[in-house]
Design an enzyme around this catalytic site. Structure first.
Site, PDB file in Angstrom:
ATOM      1  N   LYS A  33       0.844  -1.210   0.000  1.00  0.00           N
ATOM      2  CA  LYS A  33       0.000   0.000   0.000  1.00  0.00           C
ATOM      3  C   LYS A  33       0.878   1.259   0.000  1.00  0.00           C
ATOM      4  O   LYS A  33       0.611   2.203  -0.735  1.00  0.00           O
ATOM      5  CB  LYS A  33      -0.914   0.017   1.244  1.00  0.00           C
ATOM      6  CG  LYS A  33      -1.868  -1.156   1.333  1.00  0.00           C
ATOM      7  CD  LYS A  33      -2.821  -1.013   2.506  1.00  0.00           C
ATOM      8  CE  LYS A  33      -2.164  -1.018   3.874  1.00  0.00           C
ATOM      9  NZ  LYS A  33      -1.546  -2.292   4.268  1.00  0.00           N
ATOM     10  N   ARG A 112      -8.895   0.810   9.337  1.00  0.00           N
ATOM     11  CA  ARG A 112      -8.435  -0.546   9.623  1.00  0.00           C
ATOM     12  C   ARG A 112      -9.428  -1.325  10.470  1.00  0.00           C
ATOM     13  O   ARG A 112      -9.187  -2.484  10.786  1.00  0.00           O
ATOM     14  CB  ARG A 112      -7.117  -0.455  10.382  1.00  0.00           C
ATOM     15  CG  ARG A 112      -5.914  -1.012   9.616  1.00  0.00           C
ATOM     16  CD  ARG A 112      -4.726  -0.725  10.458  1.00  0.00           C
ATOM     17  NE  ARG A 112      -3.545  -1.435  10.176  1.00  0.00           N
ATOM     18  CZ  ARG A 112      -2.480  -0.898   9.580  1.00  0.00           C
ATOM     19  NH1 ARG A 112      -2.531   0.321   9.091  1.00  0.00           N
ATOM     20  NH2 ARG A 112      -1.382  -1.599   9.470  1.00  0.00           N
ATOM     21  N   ARG A 152      12.083  -6.873   5.038  1.00  0.00           N
ATOM     22  CA  ARG A 152      12.202  -5.413   4.921  1.00  0.00           C
ATOM     23  C   ARG A 152      13.269  -4.860   5.868  1.00  0.00           C
ATOM     24  O   ARG A 152      13.284  -5.195   7.057  1.00  0.00           O
ATOM     25  CB  ARG A 152      10.841  -4.781   5.219  1.00  0.00           C
ATOM     26  CG  ARG A 152      10.842  -3.262   5.142  1.00  0.00           C
ATOM     27  CD  ARG A 152       9.471  -2.713   4.935  1.00  0.00           C
ATOM     28  NE  ARG A 152       8.528  -3.034   6.003  1.00  0.00           N
ATOM     29  CZ  ARG A 152       7.250  -2.688   5.990  1.00  0.00           C
ATOM     30  NH1 ARG A 152       6.760  -2.020   4.965  1.00  0.00           N
ATOM     31  NH2 ARG A 152       6.449  -3.006   6.985  1.00  0.00           N
ATOM     32  N   ARG A 185      12.224  -2.884  11.401  1.00  0.00           N
ATOM     33  CA  ARG A 185      11.156  -2.442  12.303  1.00  0.00           C
ATOM     34  C   ARG A 185      10.850  -3.568  13.272  1.00  0.00           C
ATOM     35  O   ARG A 185      10.785  -4.733  12.865  1.00  0.00           O
ATOM     36  CB  ARG A 185       9.889  -2.131  11.480  1.00  0.00           C
ATOM     37  CG  ARG A 185       9.725  -0.666  11.132  1.00  0.00           C
ATOM     38  CD  ARG A 185       8.646  -0.422  10.110  1.00  0.00           C
ATOM     39  NE  ARG A 185       7.325  -0.948  10.472  1.00  0.00           N
ATOM     40  CZ  ARG A 185       6.226  -0.751   9.736  1.00  0.00           C
ATOM     41  NH1 ARG A 185       6.285  -0.037   8.626  1.00  0.00           N
ATOM     42  NH2 ARG A 185       5.068  -1.252  10.106  1.00  0.00           N
ATOM     43  N   ARG A 196       0.048  -9.440  13.285  1.00  0.00           N
ATOM     44  CA  ARG A 196      -0.515  -8.391  12.413  1.00  0.00           C
ATOM     45  C   ARG A 196      -1.495  -9.001  11.405  1.00  0.00           C
ATOM     46  O   ARG A 196      -2.525  -8.407  11.087  1.00  0.00           O
ATOM     47  CB  ARG A 196       0.611  -7.637  11.695  1.00  0.00           C
ATOM     48  CG  ARG A 196       1.407  -6.764  12.653  1.00  0.00           C
ATOM     49  CD  ARG A 196       2.686  -6.263  12.032  1.00  0.00           C
ATOM     50  NE  ARG A 196       2.479  -5.241  11.031  1.00  0.00           N
ATOM     51  CZ  ARG A 196       3.434  -4.811  10.202  1.00  0.00           C
ATOM     52  NH1 ARG A 196       4.638  -5.334  10.246  1.00  0.00           N
ATOM     53  NH2 ARG A 196       3.175  -3.867   9.332  1.00  0.00           N
TER      54      ARG A 196
HETATM   55  P1  AMP Z   1       1.588   0.313   9.109  1.00  0.00           P
HETATM   56  O1  AMP Z   1       2.817   1.148   8.941  1.00  0.00           O
HETATM   57  O2  AMP Z   1       0.433   0.795   8.281  1.00  0.00           O
HETATM   58  O3  AMP Z   1       1.874  -1.160   8.903  1.00  0.00           O
HETATM   59  O4  AMP Z   1       1.103   0.479  10.634  1.00  0.00           O
HETATM   60  C1  AMP Z   1       1.953   0.109  11.691  1.00  0.00           C
HETATM   61  C2  AMP Z   1       1.158  -0.012  12.980  1.00  0.00           C
HETATM   62  O5  AMP Z   1       0.542   1.264  13.288  1.00  0.00           O
HETATM   63  C3  AMP Z   1       0.002  -0.988  12.945  1.00  0.00           C
HETATM   64  O6  AMP Z   1       0.407  -2.337  13.167  1.00  0.00           O
HETATM   65  C4  AMP Z   1      -0.862  -0.445  14.098  1.00  0.00           C
HETATM   66  O7  AMP Z   1      -0.300  -0.757  15.363  1.00  0.00           O
HETATM   67  C5  AMP Z   1      -0.718   1.073  13.890  1.00  0.00           C
HETATM   68  N1  AMP Z   1      -1.759   1.600  12.990  1.00  0.00           N
HETATM   69  C6  AMP Z   1      -1.588   2.113  11.732  1.00  0.00           C
HETATM   70  N2  AMP Z   1      -2.759   2.499  11.199  1.00  0.00           N
HETATM   71  C7  AMP Z   1      -3.710   2.211  12.123  1.00  0.00           C
HETATM   72  C8  AMP Z   1      -5.129   2.364  12.149  1.00  0.00           C
HETATM   73  N3  AMP Z   1      -5.822   2.855  11.108  1.00  0.00           N
HETATM   74  N4  AMP Z   1      -5.779   1.968  13.273  1.00  0.00           N
HETATM   75  C9  AMP Z   1      -5.120   1.474  14.346  1.00  0.00           C
HETATM   76  N5  AMP Z   1      -3.781   1.279  14.373  1.00  0.00           N
HETATM   77  C10 AMP Z   1      -3.076   1.651  13.275  1.00  0.00           C
END
Ligand code: AMP
Length: 242
Positions: A33, A112, A152, A185, A196
């Site tokens: 994404k 999400r 990654r 990360r 996740r």
């Molecule tokens: P990402 O970089 O999109 O993979 O997000 C990393 C982490 O941020 C996720 O595993 C969640 O802990 C948190 N996070 C990101 N977006 C959301 C969201 N819309 N709602 C809740 N937690 C989020």
């Protein structure tokens, strides 16, 4: 994966949309994404709004990071769980008030959960002059997701992203650009990845079903190379906006 100019120009369909409007990119962690959102941002001159990036910025803020809220965000993110809806909604609402969102934006990582989706629908229904939200879901096989996430690595200095399987640095774990040691990360480890994916299936899959049911929705094969996925995503957006 780094996004370069050749990738963008070779993939870009001729687009003349003046207001792409709100675009949701949906997909599991590792579906690409962020990579696709960055290409769309260049092509359509609209911002990418990544809630993951906004939360990482918040938790690394010198003041916020030591507060109880900052610690709570860190613990949830590092263990692959979601941050509370109200907090993410507040962050998104504040970001959408900036003037660069007037022609549209790409939301990456939001909504999400179903309550986040309902909140967004409600907020957009009250926003004048914006076309309705459209959603593009990127489907990627489990094996590919696992390799993309656990492989990654990123440079903490220039933020370039590598993948030890598909896009490794020239030298072991050292950045090609500035020779900094690459980092992983915390939430990209294999056991947090499993959490996740569980979270995605339980809480985010209903969001895909929600937008599929609304009709302004398309699904693309995210297993293909970046340029091919971009072509499919761009065509889907044009189709949904026509
Ligand atoms: P990402 O970089 O999109 O993979 O997000 C990393 C982490 O941020 C996720 O595993 C969640 O802990 C948190 N996070 C990101 N977006 C959301 C969201 N819309 N709602 C809740 N937690 C989020």
């Amino acid at each position: 994966m780094p996004v370069d100019e050749a990738m963008i120009s070779s993939a870009a369909p001729d687009t003349t949309l003046t207001a792409p409007g709100p675009i949701l990119l949906l997909g599991a962690p590792g579906a690409g994404k962020g990579t696709q959102a960055k290409v769309l941002m260049e092509q359509w001159s609209i911002p990418q709004i990544s809630t993951g990036d906004l939360l990482r910025a918040l938790r690394s803020d010198p003041i916020e990071s030591s507060s109880p809220l900052g610690q709570q965000i860190r613990n949830l993110m590092d263990s692959g769980r979601l941050v509370p809806d109200e907090l993410v909604q507040q962050i998104v609402e504040a970001r959408l008030q900036k003037s660069d969102t007037a022609r549209g934006y790409v939301l990456d990582g939001f909504p999400r959960t179903l309550p986040q989706a309902l909140w967004l629908d409600d907020m957009l229904a009250r926003t004048d002059g914006m076309p309705p939200v459209i959603a593009v879901s990127m489907r990627v096989s489990y094996t590919d997701l696992l390799r993309r996430i656990t492989g990654r690595r990123s440079c903490p200095v220039c933020f370039r992203i590598y993948n030890v399987y598909s896009n490794p640095p020239l030298l072991d774990t050292i950045c090609d650009i500035d020779a900094s040691p690459l980092v992983q990360r915390v939430d990209d480890s294999e056991n947090v990845f499993a959490e996740r994916i569980r979270t995605y299936e339980e809480l985010t899959a209903p969001v895909v079903a929600h937008y599929r049911g609304q009709g302004r929705f398309a699904e693309v094969n995210g297993d293909l190379p970046v340029a091919a996925v971009n072509r499919a995503v761009s065509l889907a957006i044009l189709g949904l906006r026509s």
